[in-house]
Design a protein around this motif. Structure first.
Motif, PDB file in Angstrom:
ATOM      1  N   SER A 376       0.568  -1.384   0.157  1.00 36.54           N
ATOM      2  CA  SER A 376      -0.152  -0.236   0.283  1.00 36.54           C
ATOM      3  C   SER A 376       0.673   1.342  -0.477  1.00 36.54           C
ATOM      4  O   SER A 376       1.626   1.310   1.112  1.00 36.54           O
ATOM      5  CB  SER A 376      -1.133   0.095   1.486  1.00 36.54           C
ATOM      6  OG  SER A 376      -1.664   1.441   1.221  1.00 36.54           O
ATOM      7  N   ALA A 380      -3.166   5.826   3.229  1.00 31.90           N
ATOM      8  CA  ALA A 380      -4.733   5.097   3.365  1.00 31.90           C
ATOM      9  C   ALA A 380      -5.350   5.297   5.187  1.00 31.90           C
ATOM     10  O   ALA A 380      -4.728   6.318   5.727  1.00 31.90           O
ATOM     11  CB  ALA A 380      -4.097   3.711   4.182  1.00 31.90           C
ATOM     12  N   ASP A 445     -12.555  -2.885  -3.154  1.00 31.51           N
ATOM     13  CA  ASP A 445     -13.734  -2.014  -3.715  1.00 31.51           C
ATOM     14  C   ASP A 445     -14.127  -2.554  -4.569  1.00 31.51           C
ATOM     15  O   ASP A 445     -13.631  -1.892  -5.448  1.00 31.51           O
ATOM     16  CB  ASP A 445     -13.745  -0.171  -3.702  1.00 31.51           C
ATOM     17  CG  ASP A 445     -15.031   0.049  -4.531  1.00 31.51           C
ATOM     18  OD1 ASP A 445     -15.666  -0.706  -5.413  1.00 31.51           O
ATOM     19  OD2 ASP A 445     -14.812   1.543  -4.465  1.00 31.51           O
ATOM     20  N   ASP A 448     -13.622  -0.604  -8.108  1.00 29.70           N
ATOM     21  CA  ASP A 448     -12.644   0.843  -7.758  1.00 29.70           C
ATOM     22  C   ASP A 448     -10.758  -0.443  -7.670  1.00 29.70           C
ATOM     23  O   ASP A 448     -10.459  -0.415  -6.498  1.00 29.70           O
ATOM     24  CB  ASP A 448     -12.342   1.742  -7.057  1.00 29.70           C
ATOM     25  CG  ASP A 448     -11.050   2.878  -7.049  1.00 29.70           C
ATOM     26  OD1 ASP A 448     -10.324   2.241  -7.708  1.00 29.70           O
ATOM     27  OD2 ASP A 448     -11.103   3.423  -6.335  1.00 29.70           O
ATOM     28  N   ASN A 450      -8.251  -0.126  -7.123  1.00 27.64           N
ATOM     29  CA  ASN A 450      -6.819   0.464  -6.638  1.00 27.64           C
ATOM     30  C   ASN A 450      -6.894   1.159  -5.283  1.00 27.64           C
ATOM     31  O   ASN A 450      -6.017   2.054  -5.240  1.00 27.64           O
ATOM     32  CB  ASN A 450      -6.845   1.899  -7.695  1.00 27.64           C
ATOM     33  CG  ASN A 450      -6.000   2.286  -8.814  1.00 27.64           C
ATOM     34  OD1 ASN A 450      -4.681   1.381  -9.552  1.00 27.64           O
ATOM     35  ND2 ASN A 450      -6.612   2.679  -9.918  1.00 27.64           N
ATOM     36  N   ARG A 451      -8.538   0.595  -4.946  1.00 24.59           N
ATOM     37  CA  ARG A 451      -8.563   1.060  -3.180  1.00 24.59           C
ATOM     38  C   ARG A 451      -7.727  -0.065  -2.622  1.00 24.59           C
ATOM     39  O   ARG A 451      -7.769  -0.371  -1.379  1.00 24.59           O
ATOM     40  CB  ARG A 451     -10.021   0.464  -3.163  1.00 24.59           C
ATOM     41  CG  ARG A 451     -10.945   1.790  -3.549  1.00 24.59           C
ATOM     42  CD  ARG A 451     -10.692   2.377  -2.374  1.00 24.59           C
ATOM     43  NE  ARG A 451     -10.480   2.493  -0.496  1.00 24.59           N
ATOM     44  CZ  ARG A 451     -12.455   2.584  -0.395  1.00 24.59           C
ATOM     45  NH1 ARG A 451     -12.854   2.555  -0.945  1.00 24.59           N
ATOM     46  NH2 ARG A 451     -12.300   2.276   0.478  1.00 24.59           N
TER      47      ARG A 451
END
Length: 605
Positions: A376, A380, A445, A448, A450-451
């Protein structure tokens, strides 16, 4: 508030297949990859010769080794190693823990194509764990054995497994071991050809798996795996190249995270690794606090329980707080999800110290993956997200009916297999060559990508109740641990083939003692009225948020005996071998599920 780090946002592509599987890839460019680990040492010895590379505590300060000194020592040691009959089929076994000499020997061996096999120091220092050491020796068949100080390792070195094998030590005493100091003067052997022959396919080290589900396997780890993984990390975290990183780190080098990820992160980026000879364990954390007070890091690596202890220390000591956060770019947790209260406290303390937030993040990978696969690399709002694929990694998601995905990975940083174990090697890969990790994940998600992905447990730890309901034991264990912090050191979830879920709690005695509660022990169970009331209240609250019986702990007991490495209940990394734990403590499991047992903490629903 992390704008000063110039972080790159997640940028991934999903490819959905007709059979329901999904391929996930990063769109970030990989960048250049070194041929071998020795290239990093050569580069920084030329570019920043006087910069500190490795350091360890010495008296009131540090024994520091610069990059120029490290290269000189590495080349000298390598010349002596070449005169011995060492190689891929005859590696160097390292018994002792992290230290300057351990690091120099490792790099000297890698410099000329000789692999090392570092093993947990507990295997040598705990006599009852010697069978684990014997297993490793039988697997690797070493040609040289290293112990930094021969005296505390004397019993291990006397094992029949090492009969006739040369021992090397930086403090040999009267053991008869070869003195490492004798290898710091070049032997005269020309290492040029051997160093030039080392490439991406050359075996760099053999790392043992944790042994949490079976006997440890030897993971074949090449130079290309290690150098590719560092290129992948650099592509995701460009601030690493803006200034040389520095860490004060205890994570063990026999483990892939400490020994491959962290060690090579410093080496690849011209950084400095200060060995923390403490750890988040009783009697040792004070040493960590002392070390952190002596040296500021730009990155802080730890496990969640370590960060929880660190938060308490930082709140009590403003000087320590200011030193800790002075240069900090990143807080990196691994091994489990970081409790939200710990996350929030770290952010608050960072703002109080300097008015800027470090990146708080994590990564995911295994011994077989060198180790980073997912990361990540954008801010976040809380823990639990393990991120997106690193460049050059293909992630294959095989979903079930509930959209929980079996995770498989493929790429240049993934191992080709296990030492002398073709059956386990064949079983480890699917028909497309993806490594089968055994972990489960979900998209944060589905709309999405990219989450990123969220860890959703180990598939092998799932079990069914008599109702046929699946229990996601790994996830439930993390929820219970978070709810019971700081009083639970670890938790074992039980209930396979039974009517409900129950928990066996391994207590954090230091946290309990701090409350002043009176405790007693009876037949393997710890009794404490204050603790039991506190745990019952917290587990009742947790049960109230559960969606069904599979997520609800109905009863618990607190165990008096810690998990035993010698008995195979725990690995040297501290991971629990759950099947072995439950089998060895079958009598306590029976008491946990016995009707009206007076030893059990019953939870109100």
């Amino acid at each position: 508030m992390t704008a000063h780090l110039n972080l790159k946002p997640h940028d991934v592509t999903l490819q959905e297949r007709a059979d329901g599987t999904v391929l996930m890839r990063s769109n970030l460019p990989l960048g250049s990859v070194a041929r071998r680990t020795g290239d990093w040492l050569d580069h920084w010895a030329a570019e920043t010769p006087d910069a500190v590379f490795l350091a360890e505590r010495q008296g009131q300060g540090w024994r520091e080794v610069t990059y120029a000194q490290a290269l000189t020592h590495v080349r000298a040691i390598a010349s002596h190693l070449l005169e011995r009959d060492l190689g891929p089929s005859c590696p160097i076994m390292i018994l002792s823990g992290n230290g300057v000499d351990h690091g120099l020997l490792t790099l000297a061996a890698q410099y000329v194509g000789i692999p090392t096999i570092p093993v947990a120091e507990q295997y040598s220092l705990i006599p009852a764990a010697h069978p684990r050491l014997s297993h490793a020796a039988a697997l690797a068949r070493p040609g040289l054995v290293f112990a930094a100080d021969a005296t505390p390792y004397a019993a291990a070195l006397a094992l029949d497994d090492f009969a006739g094998i040369e021992t090397l030590s930086a403090a040999p005493g009267d053991s008869g071991a070869t003195d490492l100091a004798d290898l710091l003067v070049p032997s005269g052997a020309d290492i040029t050809a051997a160093a030039a022959a080392v490439g991406p396919e050359t075996l760099a080290k053999i790392l043992l798996t944790s042994g949490s589900t079976s006997e440890p396997k030897g993971v074949l780890t090449t130079h290309g795996m290690l150098t590719t993984n560092q290129a992948q990390i650099a592509a995701c975290l460009p601030f690493l190249s803006s200034r040389a990183p520095r860490i004060v780190d205890w994570l063990p080098w026999n483990h892939t995270f400490g020994g491959s990820y962290n060690f090579n992160l410093m080496l690849a980026n011209g950084g400095s690794l200060y060995v923390d000879d403490g750890k988040p364990a009783p009697g040792l954390f004070d040493r960590t606090v002392e070390n952190l007070g002596l040296m500021s890091g730009t990155i802080s690596f730890n496990v969640p329980v370590g960060f929880a202890q660190l938060v308490r220390a930082l709140e009590k000591d403003t000087a320590l707080r200011d030193t800790y956060f002075a240069d900090l770019d990143m807080i990196f947790y691994a091994g489990a999800s970081l409790p939200q209260d710990t996350w929030a406290a770290l952010e608050r303390l960072a703002m109080e110290a300097g008015g800027k937030l470090p990146l708080i993040t994590t990564s995911w990978g295994l011994t077989e993956t060198a180790p980073g696969c997912l990361i990540s690399h954008q801010p976040a709002k809380g823990a639990g997200i393990v991120g997106v694929p690193m460049p050059g990694i293909e992630v294959k998601l095989v979903p079930d009916a509930d959209m929980r995905c079996d995770v498989r990975v493929r790429g240049a940083s993934i191992t080709g297999g296990y030492l002398d174990n073709p059956e386990k090697t064949a079983d480890a890969f699917d028909e497309e060559g993806f490594f089968i990790t055994g972990d489960a994940m979900r998209l944060v998600d589905p709309n999405d990508a990219n989450r990123g992905l969220r860890f959703d447990g180990r598939l092998s730890e799932d079990f069914k109740l008599t109702s046929g309901t699946w229990v996601r034991a790994a996830n439930l264990r993390l929820d219970v641990l978070s709810a019971l912090a700081p009083f639970a050191q670890d938790v074992v979830i039980a209930g396979e083939g039974r009517d409900d879920v129950r928990a066996m709690i391994l207590p954090n005695r230091a946290a309990i003692a701090a409350q002043g509660w009176e405790i007693s022990e009876t037949a393997g169970i710890l009794r404490c009225a204050g603790l039991e009331a506190e745990l019952a209240q917290r587990l009742t609250t947790l049960a109230g948020s559960a969606a069904g019986s599979a997520g609800r702990v109905c009863a618990a007991i607190v165990l008096a005996e810690p998990a035993s490495i010698a008995e195979g209940e725990a690995t040297a990394k501290g991971n629990l071998n759950f099947p072995r734990f439950l089998s060895r403590r079958a009598a306590l499991v029976a008491r946990l599920f016995a009707p009206e047992s007076p030893d059990v903490i019953h939870i109100l629903h």
